[in-house]
Design a protein around this motif. Structure first.
Motif, PDB file in Angstrom:
ATOM      1  N   ASP A  28      15.671  -5.112  78.155  1.00  0.00           N
ATOM      2  CA  ASP A  28      16.930  -5.719  77.745  1.00  0.00           C
ATOM      3  C   ASP A  28      17.749  -6.242  78.914  1.00  0.00           C
ATOM      4  N   TYR A  29      17.203  -6.162  80.103  1.00  0.00           N
ATOM      5  CA  TYR A  29      17.934  -6.642  81.268  1.00  0.00           C
ATOM      6  C   TYR A  29      16.918  -7.133  82.275  1.00  0.00           C
ATOM      7  N   LEU A  75      19.383  -8.169  95.329  1.00  0.00           N
ATOM      8  CA  LEU A  75      19.589  -8.782  94.028  1.00  0.00           C
ATOM      9  C   LEU A  75      20.115 -10.198  94.188  1.00  0.00           C
ATOM     10  N   SER A 130      21.313 -10.510  80.935  1.00  0.00           N
ATOM     11  CA  SER A 130      21.145  -9.589  79.824  1.00  0.00           C
ATOM     12  C   SER A 130      20.368 -10.276  78.709  1.00  0.00           C
ATOM     13  N   SER A 173      14.100  -4.398  82.825  1.00  0.00           N
ATOM     14  CA  SER A 173      14.542  -3.017  82.649  1.00  0.00           C
ATOM     15  C   SER A 173      14.743  -2.680  81.182  1.00  0.00           C
ATOM     16  N   ASN A 178      17.082   1.843  81.779  1.00  0.00           N
ATOM     17  CA  ASN A 178      17.107   2.134  83.214  1.00  0.00           C
ATOM     18  C   ASN A 178      15.720   2.337  83.821  1.00  0.00           C
ATOM     19  N   ASP A 179      14.666   2.028  83.113  1.00  0.00           N
ATOM     20  CA  ASP A 179      13.307   2.037  83.651  1.00  0.00           C
ATOM     21  C   ASP A 179      12.987   0.603  84.064  1.00  0.00           C
ATOM     22  N   MET A 180      12.963   0.335  85.367  1.00  0.00           N
ATOM     23  CA  MET A 180      12.768  -1.024  85.860  1.00  0.00           C
ATOM     24  C   MET A 180      11.342  -1.239  86.332  1.00  0.00           C
ATOM     25  N   ARG A 181      10.764  -2.364  85.922  1.00  0.00           N
ATOM     26  CA  ARG A 181       9.409  -2.739  86.338  1.00  0.00           C
ATOM     27  C   ARG A 181       9.490  -4.062  87.087  1.00  0.00           C
ATOM     28  N   PHE A 182       8.667  -4.184  88.120  1.00  0.00           N
ATOM     29  CA  PHE A 182       8.668  -5.373  88.955  1.00  0.00           C
ATOM     30  C   PHE A 182       7.375  -6.162  88.793  1.00  0.00           C
ATOM     31  N   TYR A 184      10.456   3.910  95.644  1.00  0.00           N
ATOM     32  CA  TYR A 184       9.446   2.967  95.190  1.00  0.00           C
ATOM     33  C   TYR A 184       8.332   2.871  96.221  1.00  0.00           C
ATOM     34  N   GLY A 214       4.196  -5.703  93.398  1.00  0.00           N
ATOM     35  CA  GLY A 214       5.613  -5.431  93.302  1.00  0.00           C
ATOM     36  C   GLY A 214       5.903  -3.955  93.497  1.00  0.00           C
ATOM     37  N   PRO A 215       7.146  -3.599  93.761  1.00  0.00           N
ATOM     38  CA  PRO A 215       7.500  -2.188  93.913  1.00  0.00           C
ATOM     39  C   PRO A 215       7.181  -1.389  92.648  1.00  0.00           C
ATOM     40  N   LEU A 223       7.863   2.323  90.801  1.00  0.00           N
ATOM     41  CA  LEU A 223       8.716   3.499  90.847  1.00  0.00           C
ATOM     42  C   LEU A 223       7.894   4.775  90.988  1.00  0.00           C
ATOM     43  N   GLN A 252      12.839   8.986  90.255  1.00  0.00           N
ATOM     44  CA  GLN A 252      14.245   8.633  90.104  1.00  0.00           C
ATOM     45  C   GLN A 252      15.059   9.914  89.985  1.00  0.00           C
ATOM     46  N   VAL A 270      21.070   0.757  85.631  1.00  0.00           N
ATOM     47  CA  VAL A 270      20.693  -0.546  86.162  1.00  0.00           C
ATOM     48  C   VAL A 270      21.675  -1.622  85.752  1.00  0.00           C
ATOM     49  N   MET A 271      22.086  -1.654  84.482  1.00  0.00           N
ATOM     50  CA  MET A 271      22.934  -2.741  84.026  1.00  0.00           C
ATOM     51  C   MET A 271      24.347  -2.624  84.583  1.00  0.00           C
ATOM     52  N   LEU A 303      20.284  -2.066  91.536  1.00  0.00           N
ATOM     53  CA  LEU A 303      19.750  -1.311  92.655  1.00  0.00           C
ATOM     54  C   LEU A 303      20.037  -1.990  93.987  1.00  0.00           C
TER      55      LEU A 303
END
Lengths: 110, 115
Positions: free
Chosen positions: A31-32, A46, A51, A93, A96-100, B35, B42-43, B45, B48, B99-100, B104
């Motif tokens: 959602d983000y 960043l 959103s 994300s 709050n679980d962020m993937r790259f 990370y 990519g990084p 995780l 946390q 995060v929102m 980070l």
């Protein structure tokens, strides 16, 4: 488990032209969304975020577009400048679980 | 504001040796992340923390990796024993909230080479 994919490892553009970096994701719970920029020997910083309730966010020369139905987002840089040369990571994300993504190396030629 | 501090910047060790990395987050940031970024990826995780409690360590190889955040401020990440595939940049990041609310902020990372 590649939930965020950047299929172009590199991109080269001429100064003053538009740079378009693409990113696809598979998890509909994201959602983000964020774009990070990384210079050599530095941590990612960043650049711009969006959103899921929006489809576009603009900040100066940088615009992020989100197409939720296609699970696709893109970063537009216009006009491109040599100082924009860096690796760009797409991130998504959920709770709050962020993937790259794996990153795209952008080179802007003078 | 001062950024996320990490040390050392570089470390070269032989396989089966141990290594530790240190991170000092931005003052007041409750959430801290470690990370792993392997070359060309990519990084990813590893763990946390929210204050001094673990929120997510599902991707931490617990047989050889450990991390702690005593007193909810500084954190250390340890690898014992190291393997060749652990060669990567280890990035620490912090955020004030989720995060929102507060994206980070990353440190410059520690580049680990295992030979």
């Amino acid at each position: 488990d590649q939930q965020v994919k950047q299929n172009s490892p590199s991109l080269s553009v001429q100064e003053g032209r538009i740079s378009i970096l693409n990113c696809d994701y598979t998890n509909s719970m994201f959602d983000y969304f964020l774009w990070y920029k990384k210079y050599p020997a530095e941590g990612p910083t960043l650049l711009i975020s969006i959103s899921s309730i929006k489809d576009k966010n603009e900040d100066g020369r940088f615009t992020v577009f989100l197409n939720k139905s296609a699970k696709h987002l893109s970063l537009h840089i216009v006009p491109s400048q040599p100082g924009d040369s860096a690796v760009y990571f797409c991130a998504a994300s959920a709770h709050n679980d962020m993937r790259f993504g794996a990153g795209t190396r952008l080179t802007v030629k003078p | 504001e001062a950024g996320v501090a990490q040390s050392p910047r570089y470390k070269i060790i032989e396989k089966r040796q141990s290594v530790a990395f240190w991170c000092n987050p931005i003052s007041g940031h409750a959430t801290l992340y470690w990370y792993q970024q392997i070359l060309g990826q990519g990084p990813k995780l590893l763990i946390q923390f929210q204050n001094n409690g673990v929120v997510d360590d599902s991707q931490l190889p617990k047989d050889r990796f450990s991390a702690e955040r005593l007193k909810g401020v500084d954190s250390t990440l340890k690898i014992q024993p190291a393997k060749l595939e652990d060669s990567a940049v280890y990035l620490c990041a912090s955020s004030a909230q989720g995060v929102m609310d507060s994206p980070l902020h990353f440190g410059n990372g520690t580049r680990l080479t295992v030979t």
